[in-house]
Design a protein around this motif. Structure first.
Motif, PDB file in Angstrom:
ATOM      1  N   ASN A   1      -6.244   8.387   6.252  1.00 17.36           N
ATOM      2  CA  ASN A   1      -7.137   7.225   6.213  1.00 17.36           C
ATOM      3  C   ASN A   1      -7.717   6.800   7.559  1.00 17.36           C
ATOM      4  O   ASN A   1      -8.378   5.769   7.633  1.00 17.36           O
ATOM      5  CB  ASN A   1      -6.396   6.033   5.588  1.00 17.36           C
ATOM      6  CG  ASN A   1      -6.117   6.261   4.125  1.00 17.36           C
ATOM      7  OD1 ASN A   1      -6.997   6.117   3.300  1.00 17.36           O
ATOM      8  ND2 ASN A   1      -4.897   6.658   3.808  1.00 17.36           N
TER       9      ASN A   1
ATOM     10  N   GLU B   1     -14.986  -1.412   2.908  1.00 14.72           N
ATOM     11  CA  GLU B   1     -15.018  -0.319   1.933  1.00 14.72           C
ATOM     12  C   GLU B   1     -16.398   0.334   1.816  1.00 14.72           C
ATOM     13  O   GLU B   1     -16.512   1.540   1.686  1.00 14.72           O
ATOM     14  CB  GLU B   1     -14.545  -0.804   0.568  1.00 14.72           C
ATOM     15  CG  GLU B   1     -14.340   0.339  -0.393  1.00 14.72           C
ATOM     16  CD  GLU B   1     -13.555  -0.045  -1.612  1.00 14.72           C
ATOM     17  OE1 GLU B   1     -13.120   0.879  -2.313  1.00 14.72           O
ATOM     18  OE2 GLU B   1     -13.384  -1.234  -1.877  1.00 14.72           O
TER      19      GLU B   1
ATOM     20  N   THR C   1       0.825  -1.209   0.000  1.00 18.32           N
ATOM     21  CA  THR C   1       0.000   0.000   0.000  1.00 18.32           C
ATOM     22  C   THR C   1       0.859   1.258   0.000  1.00 18.32           C
ATOM     23  O   THR C   1       0.610   2.184  -0.777  1.00 18.32           O
ATOM     24  CB  THR C   1      -0.933  -0.004   1.232  1.00 18.32           C
ATOM     25  OG1 THR C   1      -1.749  -1.173   1.170  1.00 18.32           O
ATOM     26  CG2 THR C   1      -1.812   1.229   1.258  1.00 18.32           C
TER      27      THR C   1
ATOM     28  N   ASN D   1       1.069   4.092  -2.951  1.00 20.11           N
ATOM     29  CA  ASN D   1       0.614   5.449  -2.635  1.00 20.11           C
ATOM     30  C   ASN D   1       1.721   6.498  -2.705  1.00 20.11           C
ATOM     31  O   ASN D   1       1.450   7.655  -3.012  1.00 20.11           O
ATOM     32  CB  ASN D   1      -0.028   5.483  -1.246  1.00 20.11           C
ATOM     33  CG  ASN D   1      -1.463   5.077  -1.277  1.00 20.11           C
ATOM     34  OD1 ASN D   1      -2.340   5.904  -1.452  1.00 20.11           O
ATOM     35  ND2 ASN D   1      -1.731   3.777  -1.141  1.00 20.11           N
TER      36      ASN D   1
ATOM     37  N   ASP E   1      -7.795   1.355  -0.437  1.00 22.05           N
ATOM     38  CA  ASP E   1      -7.355   1.766  -1.765  1.00 22.05           C
ATOM     39  C   ASP E   1      -6.534   0.688  -2.466  1.00 22.05           C
ATOM     40  O   ASP E   1      -6.322   0.760  -3.671  1.00 22.05           O
ATOM     41  CB  ASP E   1      -6.571   3.077  -1.695  1.00 22.05           C
ATOM     42  CG  ASP E   1      -5.414   3.036  -0.697  1.00 22.05           C
ATOM     43  OD1 ASP E   1      -5.339   2.115   0.130  1.00 22.05           O
ATOM     44  OD2 ASP E   1      -4.583   3.966  -0.732  1.00 22.05           O
TER      45      ASP E   1
END
Length: 163
Positions: A81, A153, A50, A54, A129
């Motif tokens: 987040n 989600e 992740t 990102n 994400d």
């Protein structure tokens, strides 16, 4: 057929591959300091993937002797987040650091100046994400009372009440 499924499952477990994507966050109210300790537990391989995506980096967290080098990335990612409201007021969450424990990364935060927490509204979209099946468990403890929520989600935010 059952035997072959057993063998495949055993190989899967022994290979260290975990079949689901999950993080665990604990919020613990400390009456004596009027603070909420926040601890996130994430699998290193998932979180590394992740962060790499990102922040366009190429991390190998498991070979690090210290996590200080990634703390600014972790802090920024959590800030984007993860959020908490207590009694309807958005809280400032202070990032304290992180540490490795086997294949898990612990990330520590704290919320200061908390008085009489009754309602926690938690938004936790960590790794949504990256993984469609990501599930974030949030355990909140106030005065030895534990309440748990499961965020996914489609429902990144939930509320627990201690009144």
């Amino acid at each position: 057929m059952i035997f072959s499924n057993y063998i495949i499952g055993l190989i899967w477990v022994l290979s260290g591959f975990h079949p689901f994507h999950v993080s665990i966050t604990e919020l613990i109210y400390k009456e004596e300091s009027k603070s909420v300790q926040v601890m996130h537990k994430v699998f290193v391989d998932d979180f590394e993937q992740t962060l790499n995506k990102n922040y366009n980096v190429n991390l190998d967290i498991l070979v690090m002797t210290s996590t200080e080098a990634i703390d600014s990335l972790v802090e920024d990612y959590l800030k984007r987040n993860f959020s908490v409201e207590i009694n309807g007021k958005k809280q400032d969450i202070v990032y304290l650091g992180s540490e490795l424990e086997d294949n898990v990364l612990w990330c520590y935060q704290e919320i200061y100046k908390v008085r009489k927490p009754e309602v926690f509204t938690v938004t936790n979209s960590i790794m949504f994400d990256e993984f469609d099946d990501q599930s974030n468990l949030v355990h909140t403890t106030v005065k030895d009372k534990l309440k748990t929520m499961r965020l996914m989600e489609r429902n990144k935010t939930d509320v627990v009440r201690f009144n």
